[in-house]
Scaffold this active site. Structure first.
Site, mmCIF file in Angstrom:
data_model
loop_
_atom_site.group_PDB
_atom_site.id
_atom_site.type_symbol
_atom_site.label_atom_id
_atom_site.label_comp_id
_atom_site.label_asym_id
_atom_site.label_seq_id
_atom_site.Cartn_x
_atom_site.Cartn_y
_atom_site.Cartn_z
ATOM 1 N N LYS A 30 83.093 -42.837 87.270
ATOM 2 C CA LYS A 30 81.648 -42.699 87.070
ATOM 3 C C LYS A 30 81.012 -42.442 88.429
ATOM 4 O O LYS A 30 81.220 -43.209 89.365
ATOM 5 C CB LYS A 30 81.102 -43.988 86.460
ATOM 6 N N HIS A 31 80.259 -41.358 88.549
ATOM 7 C CA HIS A 31 79.612 -40.999 89.813
ATOM 8 C C HIS A 31 80.618 -40.946 90.961
ATOM 9 O O HIS A 31 80.378 -41.460 92.057
ATOM 10 C CB HIS A 31 78.471 -41.960 90.132
ATOM 11 N N ASN A 80 81.822 -48.521 101.917
ATOM 12 C CA ASN A 80 82.941 -49.441 102.136
ATOM 13 C C ASN A 80 83.603 -49.768 100.797
ATOM 14 O O ASN A 80 82.918 -50.104 99.838
ATOM 15 C CB ASN A 80 82.440 -50.729 102.789
ATOM 16 N N HIS A 121 83.386 -40.937 102.585
ATOM 17 C CA HIS A 121 81.922 -40.964 102.553
ATOM 18 C C HIS A 121 81.364 -39.979 101.536
ATOM 19 O O HIS A 121 82.030 -39.055 101.134
ATOM 20 C CB HIS A 121 81.367 -40.636 103.948
#
Length: 529
Positions: free
Chosen positions: A280-281, A423, A529
Site C-alpha cells: 500500500k503506497h 526509517n 527514500h
C-alpha cells in the site's frame, strides 16, 4: 508552409519488415514511386512490386558492407529541399534531384543486439548511420516530407492519405517529425549508455534517459496532475511487460505500487517456497512465506488487515484457485503473479474491477541496473540496490547468538526492510512480518508504530499477546542510540539485525546485552527514500 502535400515518391528502408508489403502495395496502388535499398527492395520485389534501387538513383553501389548507401546528395537533397524556395528547386533541376515525399525507416536493431548479450564489435556494427541521418533530414523538412519510423504508424499514414486524396496535412507531418526525433534521440541514448557501460563509466559527462509510451494515464498521483507510463524496452519480467487480463485501466499509483510489490516478492526464490507481499503506497503492509500460496497470503494479510484493504498483492508463484478465492474476500486493487491457472482466472472474472496481471517470470532482482529520480534542476542517478547478505555475512556482536530459527527470520526481515521506506523497522516471526514501521523521521517512531500495528492485529485476531513478543526485528540502518533498540525489546523482540557502523555501536551493543537480546550486524544498509 503548405498544408496538404501529395505523396508521389517514397523511400523505404527497414530492418523490421512487419507490415512492409501491405504498406508498399497500398502506396503503389496510389501511384507512389517506390525507392528502396538492399533487403527491403528484395522483399518488395518478391511481392511483385516495382521498386527502384537507391543505388540507381545515386549512381553509386552500396559499399563498405552496406555502411555507405544512402549518404548521398541525391537522397538527402530529395529529403531536405524546400519545395517553395526557388533556389532549392533550381538546384534540384540542375542536378537531377527528385523530391522524396515520404521516408519510411526503422533502424538497425541495436537495442535488441545489446539485450541478447552480443559482443562489442557486433554491437558496433548494429549502430545505424544512414537511417538516423535520413530521419533527421526528413523530420527537419516536415513542411514537405513525411517521416515514419514505427510500424504502428503505417495505418495512420494510409488513413491520412485516403482522407486527403493521397496527400498529408501539415499537422500530421509535424506529429510524425516529433516522433521521429524522439526515436533517434532514444537510439542515440541507447548507444551512449551502452558505451558508458562498456567503458565502465559510472558517471559519464552526459546521461540520457529514453522511454516508449506504454499508456496515457487518466491522471497522476492526484487528479490535477497529468501522467503517462513509459517503458524502457528491456525484455524483463516486470510491470512494464506484464499482461493485464481483466479490470480497469491501471492508474499511476497502481503502476507504482505494483512495481514495488513485484520487486519485493521477487526477492524470494519460488524454488524455496511460496511468498506473498501486500503493498500500500509503495510500502509493504504484510509479507510472508508459507507452505502454500494460500498460507503465505493469509500470513501476509494478518500482519495488517486494515492497510491491506485496497492494496496490491504480489505472488512469487502462479496464482491458484484457493488463493484467488481468498483474495476476493476483500477489496484488492491489483494482483500480479508469474502466471495464473484457469480456475483462478475464472474466480477473478467475477470481480470485474480487480486487475489481474501476469508475467513470464519474476524480475531478476540481482541484475545490475540504474535508478533515476527527478529533482528540481536535475536528475539523481544511482545503481539499483541489489545488495544481499547471507548467513556468512552476519557478525554476531552480542553475548547471546540468535538461534537457527531466529537467524532465518532475521534474514527474512532484512530482505523485507530493503523494500520499506526509511526509517524502516520490521518485526517478523515464523517467516512473516508481524509489524511494519515505515517512512518516519525518527527510527524510534518507526519502532513504536510497527509494535503498535502488531498489538492492533493481536486485538483484531483475538490473540492473547502481541505477535511481536518473541519476534525478531530488522532496522534498515544503524540504531544511532539505544532508545530504538530498547523500544523493540519492550515490544517483545528477542533478536535484532542491523547494519552497525554508528559511533555509539558499543553503547547499543551493551544495551542489547543488558536486555538479553541477540544482535547481528550486516555491514550493509538499505536506505530507501
Amino acid at each position: 508552409m503548405t498544408d496538404l502535400v501529395p505523396v508521389r515518391r517514397a523511400l523505404l528502408s527497414v530492418s523490421d519488415k512487419t507490415g512492409l508489403i501491405d504498406l508498399g502495395r497500398a502506396l503503389a496502388e496510389r501511384g507512389v514511386e517506390l525507392l528502396s535499398t538492399g533487403g527491403t527492395a528484395a522483399a518488395l520485389r518478391d511481392a511483385g512490386l516495382d521498386v527502384r534501387d537507391v543505388s540507381e538513383v545515386t549512381g553509386f553501389p552500396e559499399m563498405m558492407d552496406g555502411r555507405v548507401k544512402t549518404l548521398h546528395p541525391m537522397v538527402h537533397g530529395g529529403l531536405l529541399a524546400l519545395r517553395d524556395d526557388p533556389s532549392h528547386v533550381a538546384a534540384m533541376d540542375e542536378h537531377g534531384i527528385g523530391a522524396i515525399d515520404l521516408l519510411v525507416v526503422n533502424l538497425y536493431p541495436f537495442e535488441q543486439t545489446v539485450a541478447r548479450g552480443a559482443l562489442y564489435d557486433e554491437c558496433i556494427e548494429n549502430i545505424d548511420i544512414g537511417g538516423p541521418a535520413m530521419i533527421r533530414a526528413a523530420a527537419k523538412n516536415h513542411g514537405f516530407v513525411n517521416v515514419v519510423v514505427d510500424v504502428e504508424d503505417y495505418e495512420p499514414l494510409l488513413a491520412e492519405m485516403a482522407a486527403n486524396d493521397g496527400a498529408t496535412s501539415l499537422n500530421f507531418r509535424r506529429r510524425l517529425a516529433q516522433n521521429a526525433y524522439a526515436r533517434t534521440g532514444a537510439y542515440d541514448a541507447a548507444v551512449s549508455n551502452w558505451m558508458a557501460g562498456a567503458l565502465e563509466l559510472a558517471a559519464p559527462r552526459r546521461r540520457v534517459v529514453a522511454g516508449e509510451l506504454s499508456q496515457t494515464l487518466r491522471y497522476g498521483e492526484n487528479p490535477h496532475q497529468s501522467a503517462a507510463f513509459y517503458v524502457d524496452g528491456r525484455d524483463r519480467p516486470s510491470i512494464g511487460t506484464a499482461r493485464q487480463h481483466q479490470g480497469k485501466e491501471l492508474s499511476y499509483n497502481n503502476i507504482n505500487d505494483t512495481a514495488a510489490a513485484y520487486e519485493l516478492v521477487a526477492e524470494f526464490d519460488p524454488a524455496e517456497g511460496p511468498a506473498c507481499a501486500i503493498i500500500k503506497h509503495a510500502n509493504p503492509c504484510g509479507v510472508a512465506r508459507g507452505d502454500s500460496l494460500l498460507d503465505a497470503y493469509r500470513a501476509a494479510y494478518d500482519c495488517d488487515r486494515t492497510s491491506a484493504f485496497g492494496g496490491i498483492v504480489a505472488l512469487n508463484q502462479p496464482l491458484d484457485a484457493a488463493t484467488a478465492e481468498e483474495i476476493t474476500q476483500i477489496f484488492t486493487e491489483v494482483v500480479i503473479a508469474p502466471g495464473a491457472d484457469a480456475d483462478a482466472m475464472e474466480i477473478f472474472a467475477a470481480k470485474k474491477n480487480l486487475r489481474l496481471l501476469t508475467t513470464d517470470g519474476l524480475p531478476d532482482v540481482t541484475a545490475a541496473a540504474l535508478s533515476f529520480r527527478d529533482v528540481p534542476g536535475g536528475m539523481l542517478v544511482q545503481d539499483r540496490d541489489v545488495g544481499r547478505i547471507t548467513l556468512d555475512d552476519l557478525k554476531v556482536v552480542t553475548k547471546r547468538a540468535p538461534t537457527e530459527e531466529q537467524m532465518r527470520d532475521l534474514l527474512f526481515a532484512w530482505t523485507v526492510a530493503k523494500h520499506v521506506k526509511s526509517n524502516a523497522i520490521i518485526y517478523a516471526s515464523g517467516g512473516a512480518t508481524v509489524g511494519v514501521g515505515a517512512g518516519q523521521m525518527s527510527r524510534v517512531d518507526s519502532t513504536r508504530i510497527a509494535a503498535r500495528k502488531a498489538q492492533d492485529m493481536a486485538e483484531a485476531l483475538g490473540l492473547s499477546k502481541s505477535p511481536a513478543e518473541g519476534s525478531v526485528v530488522a532496522s534498515d540502518a544503524f540504531f544511532p542510540f539505544p532508545d530504538g533498540l530498547l523500544t523493540a525489546a519492550d515490544a517483545g523482540a528477542r533478536a535484532v539485525i542491523q547494519p552497525g557502523g554508528s559511533m555509539r555501536d558499543d553503547e547499543v551493543i551493551a544495551a542489547a546485552d543488558k536486555a538479553g537480546l541477540a544482535m547481528v550486524f550486516t555491514g550493509m544498509r538499505h536506505f530507501r527514500h
